[in-house]
Motif scaffolding. Structure first.
Motif, PDB file in Angstrom:
ATOM      1  N   ASN A 289      67.927  49.994  66.659  1.00 58.37           N
ATOM      2  CA  ASN A 289      69.210  50.794  66.716  1.00 58.37           C
ATOM      3  C   ASN A 289      69.720  50.099  65.959  1.00 58.37           C
ATOM      4  O   ASN A 289      70.532  48.939  65.645  1.00 58.37           O
ATOM      5  CB  ASN A 289      69.297  50.464  68.370  1.00 58.37           C
TER       6      ASN A 289
ATOM      7  N   GLU B 101      73.283  51.410  73.250  1.00 55.90           N
ATOM      8  CA  GLU B 101      73.192  50.654  71.803  1.00 55.90           C
ATOM      9  C   GLU B 101      74.708  50.553  71.944  1.00 55.90           C
ATOM     10  O   GLU B 101      75.268  50.568  71.187  1.00 55.90           O
ATOM     11  CB  GLU B 101      72.582  52.619  70.701  1.00 55.90           C
TER      12      GLU B 101
ATOM     13  N   SER C  64      66.749  46.922  77.221  1.00 56.54           N
ATOM     14  CA  SER C  64      66.266  47.628  77.086  1.00 56.54           C
ATOM     15  C   SER C  64      64.899  47.151  77.250  1.00 56.54           C
ATOM     16  O   SER C  64      64.487  46.061  78.291  1.00 56.54           O
ATOM     17  CB  SER C  64      66.319  46.428  75.511  1.00 56.54           C
TER      18      SER C  64
ATOM     19  N   PHE D  16      70.468  43.997  77.234  1.00 57.75           N
ATOM     20  CA  PHE D  16      70.653  44.977  76.577  1.00 57.75           C
ATOM     21  C   PHE D  16      70.221  46.608  77.733  1.00 57.75           C
ATOM     22  O   PHE D  16      70.069  47.188  77.117  1.00 57.75           O
ATOM     23  CB  PHE D  16      69.662  44.796  75.434  1.00 57.75           C
TER      24      PHE D  16
ATOM     25  N   LYS E 119      66.407  41.491  77.251  1.00 48.68           N
ATOM     26  CA  LYS E 119      66.470  42.232  77.746  1.00 48.68           C
ATOM     27  C   LYS E 119      67.285  43.087  78.995  1.00 48.68           C
ATOM     28  O   LYS E 119      67.456  43.942  78.786  1.00 48.68           O
ATOM     29  CB  LYS E 119      64.922  42.446  77.914  1.00 48.68           C
TER      30      LYS E 119
ATOM     31  N   ILE F  45      64.838  44.518  67.182  1.00 50.37           N
ATOM     32  CA  ILE F  45      65.184  46.282  67.113  1.00 50.37           C
ATOM     33  C   ILE F  45      66.143  46.370  66.147  1.00 50.37           C
ATOM     34  O   ILE F  45      66.194  45.693  65.528  1.00 50.37           O
ATOM     35  CB  ILE F  45      66.794  44.606  68.134  1.00 50.37           C
TER      36      ILE F  45
ATOM     37  N   SER G 295      66.150  53.540  75.085  1.00 48.93           N
ATOM     38  CA  SER G 295      65.150  52.626  75.669  1.00 48.93           C
ATOM     39  C   SER G 295      66.417  51.374  75.384  1.00 48.93           C
ATOM     40  O   SER G 295      65.854  50.068  75.695  1.00 48.93           O
ATOM     41  CB  SER G 295      64.050  51.451  75.204  1.00 48.93           C
ATOM     42  N   ILE G 296      67.467  51.278  75.648  1.00 49.02           N
ATOM     43  CA  ILE G 296      68.683  50.367  75.149  1.00 49.02           C
ATOM     44  C   ILE G 296      69.901  50.441  74.838  1.00 49.02           C
ATOM     45  O   ILE G 296      70.363  51.954  74.702  1.00 49.02           O
ATOM     46  CB  ILE G 296      68.305  49.487  73.638  1.00 49.02           C
TER      47      ILE G 296
ATOM     48  N   SER H 125      61.873  47.226  75.551  1.00 42.84           N
ATOM     49  CA  SER H 125      61.288  47.377  74.648  1.00 42.84           C
ATOM     50  C   SER H 125      59.992  46.098  75.191  1.00 42.84           C
ATOM     51  O   SER H 125      60.751  45.296  75.796  1.00 42.84           O
ATOM     52  CB  SER H 125      61.550  46.495  73.240  1.00 42.84           C
TER      53      SER H 125
END
Ligand SMILES: [Zn+2]
Length: 309
Positions: A177, A97, A150, A148, A145, A175, A94-95, A152
């Motif tokens: 990660n 990284e 992401s 990223f 978001k 976050i 979901s991100i 989330s």
């Protein structure tokens, strides 16, 4: 082609098993099989699917709500053949990284935003750092978001009043990660960023994006009649000195750094009046991108100076 459950007309996006049953019918079948054997589990499959799969509650929360131990919930999920989430995987999927591995316009902006408005804290139980990013403005976090990549959730807390102490409404994202956290630590993010954070070593051509992020995080632009004032407040003297130096090198007047007496914690402020605000605007907003802008600052600059050509 979307497969359908052969036993119900469930439209939820849940797994369909090889026997053509959806997760609900499949787990209910398991539940009934156990009942026939005289075994009644303390939680129904419906309750677990609603809370664990649909509402995505963590196991420990479901355990708490049902007055059971988490490992018990875990084994009931197994009985009902409800697939368990792998938290590490979810977090990775979901991100982005690797976002801070190789800085660009967007990640440099985000870094500035996190350096000024992010909070790094230690989870003592896991012995890991995690990051909270708070804002009064939801769109700021929507940008975060986007950058990223992401999925989330943006969390929200309403304004509260505890015995006369009013806490304003706030949005935040969380976050954990570890690859991202490590990159941030490597770039100089600290838990005690109010006093000890240093200006990171980043490529010269990205510094204006970084600074636009800093301004979005803890800067302020005000327009009153015909006068515009741009200021930024930072807890670390080293950090703000470096901002002042960079802006001075880029054509803004040398400014004094003031100690901010109004705040509870020590902090420092630099201010730029109208003429230098125009230079600042051109420097910070000259090559901004869609998700790397602070709308409320930009609006005031545009109102005063017009769009940048
Ligand atoms: Zn079904």
């Amino acid at each position: 082609m979307k497969r359908k459950c052969s036993a119900c007309d469930n439209k939820e996006n849940l797994t369909i098993y090889p026997n053509k049953l959806c997760q609900r019918c499949f787990s209910k079948k398991k539940e009934d099989e156990l009942l026939i054997k005289g075994i009644k589990l303390p939680i129904s499959s419906k309750h677990l699917i609603d809370n664990y799969l649909v509402r995505e509650k963590p196991i420990r929360l479901i355990a708490l709500e049902n007055n059971l131990k988490p490992h018990k919930i875990s084994s009931i999920l197994d009985y009902y053949l409800i697939p368990k989430r792998n938290f590490a995987d979810i977090n990775k999927k979901s991100i982005n990284e690797n976002i801070f591995q190789d800085l660009n316009t967007e990640s440099a902006y985000l870094l500035g935003y996190i350096f000024t408005d992010g909070h790094l804290a230690l989870n003592k139980k896991k012995n890991q750092f995690f990051l909270h990013i708070y804002s009064k403005y939801k769109y700021q976090l929507e940008n975060v978001k986007e950058i990223f990549k992401s999925n989330s959730k943006i969390q929200y807390r309403r304004q509260t009043n505890y015995g006369g102490i009013v806490q304003g409404e706030i949005y935040w994202i969380y976050i954990e990660n570890q690859k991202i956290i490590k990159s941030l630590l490597g770039l100089g993010m600290t838990t005690n960023k109010n006093t000890s954070i240093k200006f990171p070593e980043i490529p010269e051509h990205l510094k204006n994006h970084f600074l636009r992020g800093c301004w979005a995080g803890s800067g302020c632009v005000s327009l009153y009649k015909n006068t515009i004032l741009s200021q930024i407040t930072i807890g670390s003297i080293d950090f703000i000195e470096e901002i002042e130096r960079y802006l001075n090198l880029n054509g803004l007047k040398k400014r004094n750094i003031y100690s901010n007496k109004n705040s509870k914690k020590d902090s420092y402020v630099i201010r730029y009046a109208t003429k230098d605000s125009e230079k600042l605007y051109k420097l910070l907003y000259g090559n901004k991108t869609q998700h790397t802008t602070c709308k409320r600052h930009e609006k005031k600059y545009v109102e005063k100076f017009g769009p940048i050509k």
